[in-house]
Scaffold this motif. Structure first.
Motif, PDB file in Angstrom:
ATOM      1  N   UNK A 145       8.726  79.467   3.217  1.00 22.08           N
ATOM      2  CA  UNK A 145       9.141  80.474   2.247  1.00 22.08           C
ATOM      3  C   UNK A 145      10.169  79.892   1.281  1.00 22.08           C
ATOM      4  N   UNK A 146      10.086  80.300   0.035  1.00 20.64           N
ATOM      5  CA  UNK A 146      11.101  79.975  -0.967  1.00 20.64           C
ATOM      6  C   UNK A 146      10.861  80.855  -2.183  1.00 20.64           C
ATOM      7  N   UNK A 147      11.756  80.772  -3.170  1.00 17.97           N
ATOM      8  CA  UNK A 147      11.575  81.513  -4.411  1.00 17.97           C
ATOM      9  C   UNK A 147      10.862  80.669  -5.444  1.00 17.97           C
ATOM     10  N   UNK A 148       9.936  81.244  -6.159  1.00 19.98           N
ATOM     11  CA  UNK A 148       9.203  80.507  -7.187  1.00 19.98           C
ATOM     12  C   UNK A 148      10.175  80.010  -8.266  1.00 19.98           C
ATOM     13  N   UNK A 149      10.149  78.698  -8.535  1.00 22.51           N
ATOM     14  CA  UNK A 149      11.033  78.123  -9.539  1.00 22.51           C
ATOM     15  C   UNK A 149      12.468  77.940  -9.082  1.00 22.51           C
ATOM     16  N   UNK A 150      12.763  78.235  -7.824  1.00 21.00           N
ATOM     17  CA  UNK A 150      14.125  78.133  -7.311  1.00 21.00           C
ATOM     18  C   UNK A 150      14.477  76.694  -6.966  1.00 21.00           C
ATOM     19  N   UNK A 151      15.744  76.460  -6.610  1.00 22.25           N
ATOM     20  CA  UNK A 151      16.114  75.130  -6.146  1.00 22.25           C
ATOM     21  C   UNK A 151      15.478  74.829  -4.796  1.00 22.25           C
ATOM     22  N   UNK A 152      15.163  75.872  -4.033  1.00 26.89           N
ATOM     23  CA  UNK A 152      14.411  75.662  -2.800  1.00 26.89           C
ATOM     24  C   UNK A 152      13.001  75.173  -3.091  1.00 26.89           C
ATOM     25  N   UNK A 153      12.370  75.734  -4.098  1.00 26.95           N
ATOM     26  CA  UNK A 153      11.048  75.288  -4.545  1.00 26.95           C
ATOM     27  C   UNK A 153      11.118  73.844  -5.038  1.00 26.95           C
ATOM     28  N   UNK A 154      12.155  73.546  -5.815  1.00 19.79           N
ATOM     29  CA  UNK A 154      12.334  72.185  -6.319  1.00 19.79           C
ATOM     30  C   UNK A 154      12.494  71.197  -5.163  1.00 19.79           C
ATOM     31  N   UNK A 155      13.260  71.565  -4.144  1.00 19.02           N
ATOM     32  CA  UNK A 155      13.432  70.678  -2.995  1.00 19.02           C
ATOM     33  C   UNK A 155      12.094  70.382  -2.324  1.00 19.02           C
ATOM     34  N   UNK A 156      11.266  71.396  -2.157  1.00 17.96           N
ATOM     35  CA  UNK A 156       9.947  71.178  -1.562  1.00 17.96           C
ATOM     36  C   UNK A 156       9.101  70.228  -2.412  1.00 17.96           C
ATOM     37  N   UNK A 157       9.105  70.440  -3.715  1.00 20.99           N
ATOM     38  CA  UNK A 157       8.329  69.575  -4.603  1.00 20.99           C
ATOM     39  C   UNK A 157       8.813  68.126  -4.533  1.00 20.99           C
ATOM     40  N   UNK A 158      10.127  67.942  -4.466  1.00 22.33           N
ATOM     41  CA  UNK A 158      10.674  66.587  -4.386  1.00 22.33           C
ATOM     42  C   UNK A 158      10.315  65.933  -3.050  1.00 22.33           C
ATOM     43  N   UNK A 159      10.372  66.690  -1.980  1.00 25.05           N
ATOM     44  CA  UNK A 159      10.028  66.136  -0.666  1.00 25.05           C
ATOM     45  C   UNK A 159       8.557  65.721  -0.614  1.00 25.05           C
ATOM     46  N   UNK A 160       7.691  66.490  -1.261  1.00 22.57           N
ATOM     47  CA  UNK A 160       6.278  66.113  -1.299  1.00 22.57           C
ATOM     48  C   UNK A 160       6.055  64.923  -2.223  1.00 22.57           C
ATOM     49  N   UNK A 161       6.768  64.894  -3.366  1.00 17.78           N
ATOM     50  CA  UNK A 161       6.593  63.805  -4.322  1.00 17.78           C
ATOM     51  C   UNK A 161       7.052  62.468  -3.749  1.00 17.78           C
ATOM     52  N   UNK A 162       8.083  62.486  -2.918  1.00 15.05           N
ATOM     53  CA  UNK A 162       8.606  61.247  -2.347  1.00 15.05           C
ATOM     54  C   UNK A 162       7.892  60.856  -1.057  1.00 15.05           C
ATOM     55  N   UNK A 163       7.014  61.714  -0.559  1.00 16.47           N
ATOM     56  CA  UNK A 163       6.293  61.414   0.669  1.00 16.47           C
ATOM     57  C   UNK A 163       7.022  61.799   1.939  1.00 16.47           C
ATOM     58  N   UNK A 164       8.205  62.380   1.794  1.00 19.48           N
ATOM     59  CA  UNK A 164       8.941  62.806   2.991  1.00 19.48           C
ATOM     60  C   UNK A 164       8.174  63.884   3.750  1.00 19.48           C
ATOM     61  N   UNK A 165       7.467  64.747   2.996  1.00 18.74           N
ATOM     62  CA  UNK A 165       6.507  65.672   3.602  1.00 18.74           C
ATOM     63  C   UNK A 165       5.124  65.136   3.250  1.00 18.74           C
ATOM     64  N   UNK A 166       4.427  64.555   4.187  1.00 16.47           N
ATOM     65  CA  UNK A 166       3.122  63.954   3.896  1.00 16.47           C
ATOM     66  C   UNK A 166       2.030  65.022   3.819  1.00 16.47           C
ATOM     67  N   UNK A 167       0.843  64.659   3.284  1.00 19.30           N
ATOM     68  CA  UNK A 167      -0.279  65.592   3.302  1.00 19.30           C
ATOM     69  C   UNK A 167      -0.667  65.930   4.751  1.00 19.30           C
ATOM     70  N   UNK A 168      -1.232  67.105   4.967  1.00 21.31           N
ATOM     71  CA  UNK A 168      -1.507  68.138   3.974  1.00 21.31           C
ATOM     72  C   UNK A 168      -0.238  68.863   3.534  1.00 21.31           C
ATOM     73  N   UNK A 169      -0.223  69.279   2.272  1.00 17.03           N
ATOM     74  CA  UNK A 169       0.945  69.943   1.711  1.00 17.03           C
ATOM     75  C   UNK A 169       1.226  71.239   2.448  1.00 17.03           C
ATOM     76  N   UNK A 170       2.489  71.611   2.554  1.00 13.40           N
ATOM     77  CA  UNK A 170       2.799  72.903   3.159  1.00 13.40           C
ATOM     78  C   UNK A 170       2.279  74.053   2.310  1.00 13.40           C
ATOM     79  N   UNK A 171       2.067  75.176   2.936  1.00 15.29           N
ATOM     80  CA  UNK A 171       1.688  76.389   2.213  1.00 15.29           C
ATOM     81  C   UNK A 171       2.964  77.093   1.799  1.00 15.29           C
ATOM     82  N   UNK A 172       3.214  77.119   0.504  1.00 10.38           N
ATOM     83  CA  UNK A 172       4.449  77.721   0.001  1.00 10.38           C
ATOM     84  C   UNK A 172       4.230  79.220  -0.174  1.00 10.38           C
ATOM     85  N   UNK A 173       5.112  80.005   0.431  1.00  9.22           N
ATOM     86  CA  UNK A 173       5.054  81.464   0.350  1.00  9.22           C
ATOM     87  C   UNK A 173       6.237  81.908  -0.506  1.00  9.22           C
ATOM     88  N   UNK A 174       5.964  82.438  -1.703  1.00  7.57           N
ATOM     89  CA  UNK A 174       7.035  82.794  -2.626  1.00  7.57           C
ATOM     90  C   UNK A 174       7.597  84.177  -2.285  1.00  7.57           C
TER      91      UNK A 174
END
Length: 305
Positions: free
Chosen positions: A125-154
């Motif tokens: 869970x996070x807010x759409x466009x929030x800093x929590x959302x940004x953190x998730x995107x950065x973790x996926x972009x850097x590979x810290x969270x590998x595929x499959x991508x998490x299901x983001x619930x806004x």
């Protein structure tokens, strides 16, 4: 307290008594700080009307609609809103204290998740466009969270907290005071925080319309905010007590929030804009924003509204 404000160039008290500045806050944190320091009342030449929000997204929507004049938001939601065409600017920033630990992914007390890699494929869970959302995107972009991508619930924070408590999501990517509310107040734990992944600045934002119509009041308010934060850096215990009283936070949670959030506001600089480019690029690469103007137009480079 009076000595705190002597270094500030305040507006003259005449001619502004009927003015009102509508200030958006999140969980009462800025109001508590300004009132504790005296910066919100000493020789104030206009009225401050506070409007409280639980997250940056509705706060920024209120700015876009002209319902409020200025407020504080994380750099992520601010840039997300600006990139979507909201007419706003940031003039002051609050750099992160403690290396970005005010933004984090938290899980419930008995969760087996302890590493970012274990978030792969999970419901977060996070807010759409929030800093929590940004953190998730950065973790996926850097590979810290590998595929499959998490299901983001806004979800907004109250809904996200309920979803985490009932097991409808596995984790919550959030920010202060919600990180401390979960970890200190409910014995959850942090899986990963934002340190080293993104700038983690907070920003004071104003609508273009308010900057045009209330230039003097906004400039004065930012000076008072700066003085209040300077006071808070040396009076954290006092601020934490007032924050707990005004918001209803448990005292231990308010103490933790204060420790992470009190820093010194500074005007926006070109270095800040360069650092924030990673935030804009992250949203652009995710296909979430499509700005049509120069990134510098999102900021007041002189810190002078």
């Amino acid at each position: 307290m009076l000595a705190l404000l002597t270094a500030i160039s305040l507006l003259p008290a005449t001619g502004h008594a009927a003015d009102e500045l509508i200030v958006a806050d999140q969980k009462g944190q800025q109001r508590a700080l300004l009132e504790a320091s005296g910066a919100a009342s000493t020789n104030l030449p206009y009225a401050i009307k506070w409007v409280d929000f639980e997250a940056a997204a509705p706060l920024l929507q209120a700015l876009a609609a002209g319902a409020v004049d200025t407020g504080i938001a994380g750099d992520g939601p601010f840039i997300f809103a600006w990139g979507a065409g909201v007419p706003i600017k940031a003039a002051y920033i609050i750099p992160p204290r403690g290396g970005g630990k005010a933004t984090a992914i938290v899980v419930a007390q008995n969760s087996p998740i302890t590493t970012p890699a274990q978030l792969s494929g999970k419901r977060i869970a996070t807010g759409r466009g929030s800093i929590g959302h940004l953190l998730l995107l950065r973790l996926m972009a850097t590979g810290a969270i590998p595929p499959p991508a998490p299901q983001i619930v806004f979800l907004l924070p109250a809904q996200a907290k309920a979803a985490l408590d009932t097991g409808r999501v596995d984790a919550w990517s959030t920010w202060e005071p919600y990180v401390s509310l979960e970890v200190v107040g409910h014995h959850g734990h942090i899986v990963v925080d934002a340190a080293g992944l993104m700038p983690n600045n907070s920003v004071f934002v104003a609508s273009d319309a308010a900057l045009a119509a209330k230039h003097a009041q906004i400039e004065d308010f930012y000076r008072r905010v700066t003085a209040a934060y300077e006071w808070g850096m040396t009076h954290q215990d006092q601020y934490a007590r007032i924050l707990a009283h005004q918001t209803g936070m448990p005292q231990d949670v308010a103490n933790a929030v204060t420790e992470k959030l009190i820093a010194a506001p500074v005007p926006v600089s070109r270095d800040v804009i360069r650092a924030e480019q990673v935030t804009l690029d992250t949203y652009k690469q995710a296909g979430l924003v499509h700005p049509t103007t120069s990134f510098e137009n999102a900021f007041d480079l002189n810190g002078d509204t």
